[in-house]
Design a protein around this motif. Sequence first.
Motif, PDB file in Angstrom:
ATOM      1  N   ARG A   2     -10.391   6.876  10.304  1.00  0.00           N
ATOM      2  CA  ARG A   2     -11.520   6.937   9.677  1.00  0.00           C
ATOM      3  C   ARG A   2     -10.463   6.514   8.603  1.00  0.00           C
ATOM      4  NH1 ARG A   2     -16.769   6.884  10.240  1.00  0.00           N
ATOM      5  NH2 ARG A   2     -16.449   8.058  11.824  1.00  0.00           N
ATOM      6  N   ALA A   3     -11.107   6.162   7.612  1.00  0.00           N
ATOM      7  CA  ALA A   3     -10.263   6.291   5.858  1.00  0.00           C
ATOM      8  C   ALA A   3     -10.990   7.107   5.404  1.00  0.00           C
ATOM      9  CB  ALA A   3     -10.392   4.916   5.410  1.00  0.00           C
ATOM     10  N   ASP A   4     -10.217   7.319   4.421  1.00  0.00           N
ATOM     11  CA  ASP A   4     -11.280   8.435   2.800  1.00  0.00           C
ATOM     12  C   ASP A   4     -12.357   7.854   2.466  1.00  0.00           C
ATOM     13  OD1 ASP A   4      -8.730   9.298   2.682  1.00  0.00           O
ATOM     14  OD2 ASP A   4      -8.128   8.490   1.008  1.00  0.00           O
ATOM     15  N   SER A   5     -13.030   6.566   2.477  1.00  0.00           N
ATOM     16  CA  SER A   5     -14.261   5.092   2.395  1.00  0.00           C
ATOM     17  C   SER A   5     -15.841   6.123   2.914  1.00  0.00           C
ATOM     18  CB  SER A   5     -14.252   4.356   2.614  1.00  0.00           C
ATOM     19  OG  SER A   5     -13.662   3.192   3.802  1.00  0.00           O
ATOM     20  N   GLY A   6     -14.688   6.516   4.575  1.00  0.00           N
ATOM     21  CA  GLY A   6     -15.801   6.870   6.032  1.00  0.00           C
ATOM     22  C   GLY A   6     -16.143   5.343   6.764  1.00  0.00           C
ATOM     23  N   SER A   7     -15.143   4.209   6.550  1.00  0.00           N
ATOM     24  CA  SER A   7     -15.324   3.495   7.492  1.00  0.00           C
ATOM     25  C   SER A   7     -14.596   3.748   8.365  1.00  0.00           C
ATOM     26  CB  SER A   7     -15.267   1.961   6.806  1.00  0.00           C
ATOM     27  OG  SER A   7     -13.457   1.887   5.963  1.00  0.00           O
ATOM     28  N   VAL A   8     -13.999   3.148   9.423  1.00  0.00           N
ATOM     29  CA  VAL A   8     -13.642   2.998  11.108  1.00  0.00           C
ATOM     30  C   VAL A   8     -12.500   2.147  10.664  1.00  0.00           C
ATOM     31  CG1 VAL A   8     -13.004   4.130  13.062  1.00  0.00           C
ATOM     32  CG2 VAL A   8     -15.188   4.927  11.172  1.00  0.00           C
ATOM     33  N   ARG A   9     -11.180   2.014  10.663  1.00  0.00           N
ATOM     34  CA  ARG A   9     -10.533   0.709  11.350  1.00  0.00           C
ATOM     35  C   ARG A   9      -9.634   1.102  12.793  1.00  0.00           C
ATOM     36  NH1 ARG A   9     -11.227  -3.645   9.198  1.00  0.00           N
ATOM     37  NH2 ARG A   9      -8.688  -4.263   8.775  1.00  0.00           N
ATOM     38  N   ARG A  10      -9.682  -0.305  13.356  1.00  0.00           N
ATOM     39  CA  ARG A  10      -8.706  -0.085  14.781  1.00  0.00           C
ATOM     40  C   ARG A  10      -7.651  -0.521  14.596  1.00  0.00           C
ATOM     41  NH1 ARG A  10     -12.232  -1.819  19.294  1.00  0.00           N
ATOM     42  NH2 ARG A  10     -13.004   0.887  19.021  1.00  0.00           N
ATOM     43  N   SER A  24       3.306  -7.513 -11.009  1.00  0.00           N
ATOM     44  CA  SER A  24       2.475  -6.977  -9.850  1.00  0.00           C
ATOM     45  C   SER A  24       0.997  -6.321 -10.410  1.00  0.00           C
ATOM     46  CB  SER A  24       2.672  -6.532  -8.238  1.00  0.00           C
ATOM     47  OG  SER A  24       2.944  -4.835  -8.895  1.00  0.00           O
ATOM     48  N   VAL A  25       0.250  -6.922  -9.788  1.00  0.00           N
ATOM     49  CA  VAL A  25      -1.118  -5.932 -10.179  1.00  0.00           C
ATOM     50  C   VAL A  25      -1.339  -4.643  -9.705  1.00  0.00           C
ATOM     51  CG1 VAL A  25      -4.293  -6.193 -10.477  1.00  0.00           C
ATOM     52  CG2 VAL A  25      -2.404  -8.572 -10.181  1.00  0.00           C
ATOM     53  N   GLN A  26      -1.937  -3.128 -10.234  1.00  0.00           N
ATOM     54  CA  GLN A  26      -1.425  -1.662 -10.107  1.00  0.00           C
ATOM     55  C   GLN A  26      -2.915  -1.548 -10.094  1.00  0.00           C
ATOM     56  OE1 GLN A  26       1.736  -0.476  -9.784  1.00  0.00           O
ATOM     57  NE2 GLN A  26       2.412  -2.242 -10.110  1.00  0.00           N
ATOM     58  N   PHE A  27      -3.210  -0.290  -8.616  1.00  0.00           N
ATOM     59  CA  PHE A  27      -4.410  -0.470  -8.256  1.00  0.00           C
ATOM     60  C   PHE A  27      -4.225   1.443  -7.877  1.00  0.00           C
ATOM     61  CE2 PHE A  27      -5.247  -4.500  -7.409  1.00  0.00           C
ATOM     62  CZ  PHE A  27      -6.137  -4.851  -8.293  1.00  0.00           C
ATOM     63  N   SER A  28      -5.064   2.480  -8.778  1.00  0.00           N
ATOM     64  CA  SER A  28      -4.277   3.271  -7.960  1.00  0.00           C
ATOM     65  C   SER A  28      -4.799   3.820  -6.892  1.00  0.00           C
ATOM     66  CB  SER A  28      -4.801   4.350  -9.627  1.00  0.00           C
ATOM     67  OG  SER A  28      -6.938   4.405  -9.518  1.00  0.00           O
ATOM     68  N   ARG A  29      -6.082   3.449  -6.678  1.00  0.00           N
ATOM     69  CA  ARG A  29      -6.856   3.837  -5.514  1.00  0.00           C
ATOM     70  C   ARG A  29      -6.895   2.369  -4.330  1.00  0.00           C
ATOM     71  NH1 ARG A  29      -6.430   8.259  -2.857  1.00  0.00           N
ATOM     72  NH2 ARG A  29      -8.348   8.496  -2.180  1.00  0.00           N
ATOM     73  N   MET A  30      -8.111   1.764  -4.002  1.00  0.00           N
ATOM     74  CA  MET A  30      -8.584   0.772  -3.636  1.00  0.00           C
ATOM     75  C   MET A  30      -9.578   0.414  -3.900  1.00  0.00           C
ATOM     76  SD  MET A  30      -8.750  -1.061  -0.369  1.00  0.00           S
ATOM     77  CE  MET A  30      -8.129  -0.683   1.236  1.00  0.00           C
ATOM     78  N   PRO A  31      -8.696  -0.763  -4.018  1.00  0.00           N
ATOM     79  CA  PRO A  31      -9.827  -1.276  -4.987  1.00  0.00           C
ATOM     80  C   PRO A  31     -11.241  -2.036  -4.894  1.00  0.00           C
ATOM     81  CG  PRO A  31      -8.175  -2.772  -4.347  1.00  0.00           C
ATOM     82  CD  PRO A  31      -8.068  -1.425  -3.727  1.00  0.00           C
ATOM     83  N   THR A  32     -12.240  -1.332  -5.382  1.00  0.00           N
ATOM     84  CA  THR A  32     -13.924  -1.715  -4.998  1.00  0.00           C
ATOM     85  C   THR A  32     -14.462  -3.346  -4.432  1.00  0.00           C
ATOM     86  OG1 THR A  32     -14.835  -1.152  -7.053  1.00  0.00           O
ATOM     87  CG2 THR A  32     -14.413   0.258  -5.521  1.00  0.00           C
ATOM     88  N   ARG A  33     -14.531  -4.318  -4.734  1.00  0.00           N
ATOM     89  CA  ARG A  33     -15.523  -5.395  -4.640  1.00  0.00           C
ATOM     90  C   ARG A  33     -16.553  -4.999  -5.016  1.00  0.00           C
ATOM     91  NH1 ARG A  33     -16.590  -6.542   1.461  1.00  0.00           N
ATOM     92  NH2 ARG A  33     -15.225  -5.484   2.855  1.00  0.00           N
ATOM     93  N   SER A  34     -16.454  -5.852  -6.409  1.00  0.00           N
ATOM     94  CA  SER A  34     -17.904  -6.437  -7.058  1.00  0.00           C
ATOM     95  C   SER A  34     -18.835  -7.190  -6.783  1.00  0.00           C
ATOM     96  CB  SER A  34     -16.885  -6.106  -8.787  1.00  0.00           C
ATOM     97  OG  SER A  34     -15.861  -7.182  -8.927  1.00  0.00           O
ATOM     98  N   CYS A  44       0.843  -1.382   0.684  1.00  0.00           N
ATOM     99  CA  CYS A  44       0.417   0.024   0.322  1.00  0.00           C
ATOM    100  C   CYS A  44       0.813   0.781   0.217  1.00  0.00           C
ATOM    101  CB  CYS A  44      -0.926   0.382   1.100  1.00  0.00           C
ATOM    102  SG  CYS A  44      -2.011   1.323   1.348  1.00  0.00           S
ATOM    103  N   HIS A  45       0.322   1.688  -1.130  1.00  0.00           N
ATOM    104  CA  HIS A  45       1.126   3.383  -0.887  1.00  0.00           C
ATOM    105  C   HIS A  45       0.961   4.273  -0.230  1.00  0.00           C
ATOM    106  CE1 HIS A  45       4.364   1.658  -3.636  1.00  0.00           C
ATOM    107  NE2 HIS A  45       3.437   1.164  -3.951  1.00  0.00           N
ATOM    108  N   CYS A  46      -0.279   4.396   0.211  1.00  0.00           N
ATOM    109  CA  CYS A  46      -1.390   5.392   0.580  1.00  0.00           C
ATOM    110  C   CYS A  46      -0.946   6.121   1.504  1.00  0.00           C
ATOM    111  CB  CYS A  46      -2.762   5.028   0.746  1.00  0.00           C
ATOM    112  SG  CYS A  46      -2.267   4.652   2.484  1.00  0.00           S
ATOM    113  N   ARG A  47      -1.299   7.215   1.955  1.00  0.00           N
ATOM    114  CA  ARG A  47      -0.515   8.252   2.804  1.00  0.00           C
ATOM    115  C   ARG A  47      -0.120   8.177   4.256  1.00  0.00           C
ATOM    116  NH1 ARG A  47       3.799  10.409   3.180  1.00  0.00           N
ATOM    117  NH2 ARG A  47       3.799  12.515   4.500  1.00  0.00           N
TER     118      ARG A  47
END
Length: 140
Positions: free
Chosen positions: A63-71, A130-140, A26-29
């Motif tokens: 709180r992530a960018d998505s709005g969900s909270v991770r502990r 490796s598979v590259q994603f610009s942001r967090m991949p979404t579930r489908s 993960c390359h997020c800030r």
Amino acid sequence: MKISGECFCKAISYESELDENRIGICHCRDCQIISGSAFRMSSVVPVDDFNFTRGTPKFFDKRADSGSVRRLAFCDICGTHLCSLPVDNDSTSPFVSIRLSTAREFSQLKPVSEIFCDSRVSWLAPLADSVQFSRMPTRS
């Protein structure tokens, strides 16, 4: 694959069953800041496949960018960040994200994907194969 790990001072340890096809970078800030590096390597596992085997971590809710909270779980003695967990069995993110640098098997674990590549530092090339994603991949 069965893995186990611990914090730097060995006060907290864990074990988990890991799918080697779910190892990523993960390359997020946030990951850059928390890891003190250009990226962080982790893997997501179902909550039931992760277990603390020694010690009790401290927690920080983020709180992530998505709005969900991770502990975020860390050792309050040495500061090692071990994983993130859902808050109160949050059904939108029912997984544990293990910080793989803490795993005894770390040198055997190869990333297969990279996320938040939009935040990758300019001097770091994409990981080959490796598979590259610009942001967090979404579930489908």
